[in-house]
Structure formats: C-alpha cells, structure tokens
Design a protein around this motif. Structure first.
Motif, PDB file in Angstrom:
ATOM      1  N   GLN A 198       0.831  -1.219   0.000  1.00 31.71           N
ATOM      2  CA  GLN A 198       0.000   0.000   0.000  1.00 31.71           C
ATOM      3  C   GLN A 198       0.854   1.253   0.000  1.00 31.71           C
ATOM      4  OE1 GLN A 198      -2.614  -0.667   3.368  1.00 31.71           O
ATOM      5  NE2 GLN A 198      -4.390  -0.682   1.995  1.00 31.71           N
ATOM      6  N   LYS A 199       1.935   1.237   0.794  1.00 30.89           N
ATOM      7  CA  LYS A 199       2.835   2.391   0.871  1.00 30.89           C
ATOM      8  C   LYS A 199       3.465   2.674  -0.489  1.00 30.89           C
ATOM      9  CE  LYS A 199       4.405   2.555   5.597  1.00 30.89           C
ATOM     10  NZ  LYS A 199       5.413   1.946   6.451  1.00 30.89           N
ATOM     11  N   LEU A 200       3.937   1.615  -1.154  1.00 32.81           N
ATOM     12  CA  LEU A 200       4.542   1.787  -2.470  1.00 32.81           C
ATOM     13  C   LEU A 200       3.507   2.308  -3.468  1.00 32.81           C
ATOM     14  CD1 LEU A 200       6.672  -1.485  -2.774  1.00 32.81           C
ATOM     15  CD2 LEU A 200       7.561   0.824  -2.527  1.00 32.81           C
ATOM     16  N   ALA A 201       2.294   1.756  -3.379  1.00 32.55           N
ATOM     17  CA  ALA A 201       1.242   2.110  -4.337  1.00 32.55           C
ATOM     18  C   ALA A 201       0.782   3.557  -4.160  1.00 32.55           C
ATOM     19  CB  ALA A 201       0.065   1.152  -4.207  1.00 32.55           C
ATOM     20  N   ALA A 202       0.995   4.114  -2.970  1.00 34.39           N
ATOM     21  CA  ALA A 202       0.590   5.498  -2.729  1.00 34.39           C
ATOM     22  C   ALA A 202       1.333   6.443  -3.680  1.00 34.39           C
ATOM     23  CB  ALA A 202       0.861   5.877  -1.282  1.00 34.39           C
ATOM     24  N   ASP A 203       2.604   6.136  -3.954  1.00 32.67           N
ATOM     25  CA  ASP A 203       3.401   6.986  -4.853  1.00 32.67           C
ATOM     26  C   ASP A 203       3.429   6.478  -6.282  1.00 32.67           C
ATOM     27  OD1 ASP A 203       4.095   8.859  -2.949  1.00 32.67           O
ATOM     28  OD2 ASP A 203       5.697   7.575  -2.163  1.00 32.67           O
ATOM     29  N   TYR A 204       3.212   5.188  -6.447  1.00 31.31           N
ATOM     30  CA  TYR A 204       3.294   4.590  -7.789  1.00 31.31           C
ATOM     31  C   TYR A 204       2.004   3.824  -8.058  1.00 31.31           C
ATOM     32  CZ  TYR A 204       8.112   5.933  -7.181  1.00 31.31           C
ATOM     33  OH  TYR A 204       9.238   6.673  -6.960  1.00 31.31           O
ATOM     34  N   GLY A 205       0.946   4.571  -8.386  1.00 32.01           N
ATOM     35  CA  GLY A 205      -0.387   3.996  -8.514  1.00 32.01           C
ATOM     36  C   GLY A 205      -0.503   2.958  -9.613  1.00 32.01           C
ATOM     37  N   GLN A 206       0.412   3.021 -10.596  1.00 33.37           N
ATOM     38  CA  GLN A 206       0.337   2.102 -11.729  1.00 33.37           C
ATOM     39  C   GLN A 206       1.010   0.765 -11.438  1.00 33.37           C
ATOM     40  OE1 GLN A 206      -1.265   2.832 -14.734  1.00 33.37           O
ATOM     41  NE2 GLN A 206      -1.995   4.444 -13.374  1.00 33.37           N
ATOM     42  N   LEU A 207       1.628   0.624 -10.273  1.00 31.76           N
ATOM     43  CA  LEU A 207       2.418  -0.605 -10.046  1.00 31.76           C
ATOM     44  C   LEU A 207       1.524  -1.842 -10.004  1.00 31.76           C
ATOM     45  CD1 LEU A 207       2.186  -1.887  -6.959  1.00 31.76           C
ATOM     46  CD2 LEU A 207       3.628   0.032  -6.371  1.00 31.76           C
ATOM     47  N   VAL A 208       2.117  -2.956 -10.354  1.00 30.23           N
ATOM     48  CA  VAL A 208       1.435  -4.253 -10.287  1.00 30.23           C
ATOM     49  C   VAL A 208       2.245  -5.129  -9.358  1.00 30.23           C
ATOM     50  CG1 VAL A 208       0.860  -6.351 -11.561  1.00 30.23           C
ATOM     51  CG2 VAL A 208       0.483  -4.117 -12.628  1.00 30.23           C
TER      52      VAL A 208
END
Lengths: 214, 297
Positions: A198-208
């Motif tokens: 979730q923390k990573l996705a906060a800055d990189y919304g496109q990540l898979v």
C-alpha cells in the motif's frame, strides 16, 4: 511455509484448482478492472483434466478476484455469466509454450485494453508467471513470485530500488521499453506485507504486485 | 533457508532446538511477520483440518458431484465402533480421518492443502489420531504442523510436489513423509529419527503414479491418502524403534524427483494411463463427460 501447510482452499486439486485460481488472480492484479471477454488456453495436464478438476471455475474465480477459499469459487462461472462476461476455454493440443504441464494462458479484454498472462501451476497451489503482455510491453519474468512491475521513468526506478532495498532483496530486475514508455520488473526475495505494498502504491499507482500465496 | 534434511537435523542438534522452533524462526526472517501472526496462521490451518475431519464423518458424510466418492468415512466410523478392526484402532482412526478429509476435498469442500489438495487427508489423518493417542494439546498440534512444514519445504525445494510433474509419490508420498517425521518429533524422537522416518516413508511409496479416473481427484486419490497414513505411522514407529533407512533422506528425495521426471505423461495427472485407462474407468469418464471430455467447454 504456508504453501506447504496450505493454502486453505476449496477442493479438489491444489495445482488445478488453487493454482489455477492464483494464475487468475495474477491476471486480475494486472488487469485491475472488469473484463468483457476472457479466453483461456490450457496445455498438457490442464488441457486433459480441466473439467474434472474444476480448473474452469477456479481460474475464473481468480480473474474475478476471489481468494481460493472463497465460498463463491465453485459458482464463479455463473457469476461471471451474470455479469455479462464472455468466456471461452480452449484445450490446446500443442505443448505448453512456457514449458510446464500445468499451463494456462489467459487473455483479458474490455473496451479500454487487453492483456495476456501465461502462468503455470507447479504444485500445492504455488504458481509461476512466465509471460505478461500489457500496454505494449512483452514481459518475460523467470517465473517465481512475488514480482513487482512498475511503469515509470529512470528516476522512478532509482527511487523504487531504494525503497525496496529497505524491505527485501531484489533477486532479479529487468527493464522493458515500448515506444517511449519504460517498465521495470523486480523479482523479490519475500512476500511483501499488505501495508508495505500500500505504501509503495501510494506513490506509484500504476504498479502491479504479483504475490505468491494468496 | 534449510535446503537439505541433513542441514536441518544438524542445526537442531547444534542449536539444541526442536525443528518446529527452527522453522518458526526461519519463517519470521523470510516474511518479516511476527511470531504471533505466524503461530495464529498455522492455528487457522489446524482449525480447517479439524473441520474437514468432522464434516466428512458426520451424519451421512459428504458426497462428490459425480457420486464416485463419499460416505466411506462414515462406513469406517461405524466399522470401528464394533471394535474388531484388524489393523487396530489407531491405524483405522487415522484412515477414517484421511478418508473424511479427502472426501470433503472431492466434494468441493474447504481443506488445507498439505502439501497438495489431492494429498490433503494424509497429514491431518495422522495428526488427529496422535492427538487422541498421545493426548496432544493445541500447541503441540501446531508444533507438529511446523515440523511437518519444515521437512515438506525441503522436499519441495529438491523435488516437484505436483502430480503432473512427480506422480502421486510426490503428493501422498511427500505428505506421508512429512507426517512420519513430525510424528516422530511429537512422540519424543530425535531429529535424526525424524529424518529416518522421512526416508523410510518416501522410499516405501517411490514410483507411485498419478492416474486419476476421468481426471478427477477421487479414484484412487481418496484411498491413497489411507495408505499415506498407514505408511506414515509404520515409518514413524520403525524410526522410533531405531530402524534406519540406510539410504539418507536427502538422497531418497532426489531419487523421487528423478523417478517423477522419468514417469510417462500418461501417469502424471493426465487421466490417461494406469487405473484411468481401465475399461471401467473409461466407462465412468464417458458417463460423466460424454465421449469428448477434453473438447472445448
């Protein structure tokens, strides 16, 4: 550990049901939205026994985002039909293009996009993802999960590498290019906790993030 | 990560720690989860196992959609109640537990795949019988599962555990070996004896093919779990008695992997060879799927 004692799942076959569900979930994580069309290609053991093992409902339940022990798993095909999704299952006679007897290749499509995910079920519900086609990229991971895919610039790549180094070892990384877009693949040494993703996705919304055991 | 049985046994001896403890420590370092979370997660697996054992033997039992399997855990329970079993009640209780779990699996119920769903009856079959036999509490049962998981991970790291790659030896064989090694530990045996039990258990099931009738995890899968528990209890008792396998566990695992790779496709979960190719099995397949079971769905 919990892929040996586990997963908790709806029967009857861990490689053909829970594993198929996991391949479906990987496709779900990549596609992120609802498909209008699903085409599944089965190879080898999957081609011969997919009906008996419940592979069809398992893989569809994964594509719908269900966990392998979700009570809706056996009814996934009906639920997808009710949602207006077209499904085609093809038992291929050819050998698996990703060289494993339990292979499924999933094509998902809607008006906006289409993806292809090639996965295999290597036993006890554990899977590998060996090819992903998305957004013009042809991604070929070695297979074992977890895998993190991040579209972005070289600066993003440096930032992600720094963030990941605090969390776990990156066992392999690859750079892909499609026209002027870049995508970075990171093979990780361990499962990330939900909060870490979730923390990573906060800055990189496109990540898979493709996790190992659901 | 412990990659070999010899490494795991040596670590247990050097650190003077039980194998389950080594396993929990490894899991904490690999996943960054807390000890409590890992313990609770294993407890939930134990609860799923208990529920399947109970469900399969309650009332009329469970029955698969095809009608090929079901209700036999109940038959075993009623038979045991008469008190005249030939193999003794410990063995037959384990058989009942294994069949109950596997019947629940075939009926699309919830199971804990250990290491696979097709072999899900074996480990709980042994564990819940030892619970009664050795009066195990919940913590000890969870310890049993961590011990079994430690040995199971080593098997999976050195050999395939899917029927499609290794045959049934890799599924029920692995499950039986995991159960045997954990049974030795919980009964007070040494890590060395656990390793011997694992080696004996796998050796006894080497070559077992995966030949599911009509491609379904029903015949002979349910009853293969019964042989898995019997084999595990025998291997555990032999190791506790001081018998040794002579061929070390790590070499036995490699042998299993090689045998699996040499099995023809027809005996690796394709439903084409072995029992699946018998005239009766072919008739069953036609009854269930019609004449072209692998055509487009």
């Amino acid at each position: 550990m919990f892929d040996i004692i586990g997963p908790v799942m709806i029967g009857p076959s861990s490689s053909h049901t829970a594993g198929a569900c996991a391949i479906g979930r990987a496709a779900h994580s990549i596609f992120k939205t609802k498909p209008t069309d699903i085409v599944i290609h089965y190879y080898d053991s999957f081609a011969k026994t997919h009906k008996g093992h419940g592979t069809d409902y398992a893989i569809i339940s994964g594509i719908l985002g269900f966990a392998p022990d979700d009570a809706r798993v056996p009814y996934a095909i009906k639920l997808a039909q009710d949602a207006g999704i077209n499904m085609t299952f093809i038992a291929e006679v050819k050998a698996s293009p990703i060289h494993h007897p339990n292979t499924a290749i999933i094509e998902l499509k809607n008006q906006q996009k289409s993806i292809v995910v090639a996965g295999c079920s290597i036993g006890g519900g554990t899977i590998e993802i060996r090819e992903i086609k998305m957004d013009g990229f042809d991604i070929k991971p070695r297979g074992p999960l977890p895998i993190l895919l991040v579209p972005g610039s070289e600066a993003d790549h440096h930032m992600i590498t720094k963030l990941l180094s605090k969390l776990t070892e990156v066992t392999d990384q690859k750079h892909y290019q499609a026209e002027d877009h870049n995508l970075y693949e990171y093979d990780l040494d361990r499962q990330l906790q939900h909060t870490e993703v979730q923390k990573l996705a906060a800055d990189y919304g496109q990540l898979v993030y493709l996790q190992g055991v659901s | 990560m412990y990659m070999h049985v010899s490494e795991l046994v040596a670590a247990a001896q050097v650190k003077q720690q039980p194998i389950y403890e080594l396993m929990i420590t490894q899991e904490m370092s690999v996943t960054h989860a807390s000890r409590d979370d890992i313990w609770q997660a294993m407890g939930r697996n134990l609860d799923v196992m208990a529920a399947a054992i109970e469900k399969g033997a309650a009332g009329e039992g469970v029955h698969s959609k095809t009608g090929l399997t079901g209700g036999e855990a109940v038959l075993l329970k009623k038979y045991r109640e008469k008190g005249h079993t030939l193999a003794g009640d410990t063995v037959m209780e384990a058989v009942q537990n294994a069949v109950a779990t596997s019947e629940v699996n075939a009926a699309m119920g919830v199971v804990c795949a250990t290491p696979t769903a097709g072999s899900a009856g074996t480990l709980p079959g042994v564990l819940f019988t030892l619970k009664d036999r050795l009066d195990l509490n919940r913590d000890q049962m969870i310890q049993f599962l961590f011990t079994a998981g430690a040995f199971g991970m080593i098997i999976a790291n050195n050999a395939g555990i899917a029927g499609a790659t290794g045959g049934c030896q890799a599924e029920v064989g692995s499950a039986s070996a995991m159960a045997a090694s954990a049974a030795v530990a919980i009964a007070g045996g040494t890590p060395e004896q656990s390793s011997e039990a694992l080696a004996i258990a796998i050796s006894n099931l080497l070559g077992l093919v995966c030949d599911p009738v009509a491609g379904l995890v029903e015949l002979p899968c349910v009853k293969r779990n019964a042989i898995g528990v019997g084999n595990a209890l025998i291997a555990a008792d032999m190791a506790l008695a001081g018998c040794t396998n002579k061929i070390p566990a790590d070499e036995v695992i490699v042998a299993m992997d090689k045998i699996g790779k040499n099995l023809p496709d027809s005996l690796r979960e394709t439903g084409l060879g072995g029992l699946a190719a018998t005239p009766t099995a072919v008739r069953i397949k036609e009854r269930i799927f019609g004449h072209h079971p692998t055509a487009q769905a």
